[in-house]
Design a protein around this motif. Sequence first.
Motif: not given
Lengths: 112, 117
Positions: B6, B19, B21, B23, B78, B80
């Motif tokens: 993150q 937003k 994310s 991954k 990923t 979100y």
Amino acid sequence: DVVMTQTPVSLPVSLGGQASISCRSSQSLVHSNGNTYLHWYLQKPGQSPQLLIYRVSNRFSGVPDRFSGSGSGTDFTLKISRVEPEDLGDYYCLQSTHFPPTFGAGTKLELK
Amino acid sequence: EVQLQQYGAELGKPGTSVKLSCKVSGYNIRSTYMHWVNQRPGKGLEWIGRIDPANGNTIYAEKFKSKATLTADTSSNTAYMQLSQLKSDDTAIYFCAMDLMVLMDAWGQGASVTVSS
């Protein structure tokens, strides 16, 4: 939502000593499938939570046997024996039997 | 080794959106659920919701139904979370977590969201 009540809020311990944390739920955590979905996490300072115990008494991979979980129904306990410096932090119980999953408010394990 | 990455810190003005994310490396997110959890300053943990990246199915805690939107991109592995209509109460650290073997047994390091004008 199921309310998870953890006690104590703060728990001073000595290194090498024992600690016991209680977690009580507002409803039984026994799922209709017979399993009890009560888990314990440790959040060390500045870190993300890490899973210690899942489904009441199962130690997660790599968790020392100094950690043990027990309980049933609405009443659960996490015990830590021979406390080491890396055990200090905030402990949370989590129930996932009922939707939504809910955490206890946490217990801070700190040095006496 | 499975890692959930993150990124840092977000600053949002009241009424706007951010937003976040998450991954994942070392594991295919199609094979798990991705959860999001928040932690307000000095407070405990709160489950927001989860997504099944394989089909996009989501489920939210009631209080986050109009606040959070979870999505996932399996091509980039990923997940979100978009937070909308930001208020000061949304200031928190937001963690992603996944179910490798059991519930939420792998976590990201968290992303800080600060809401301020």
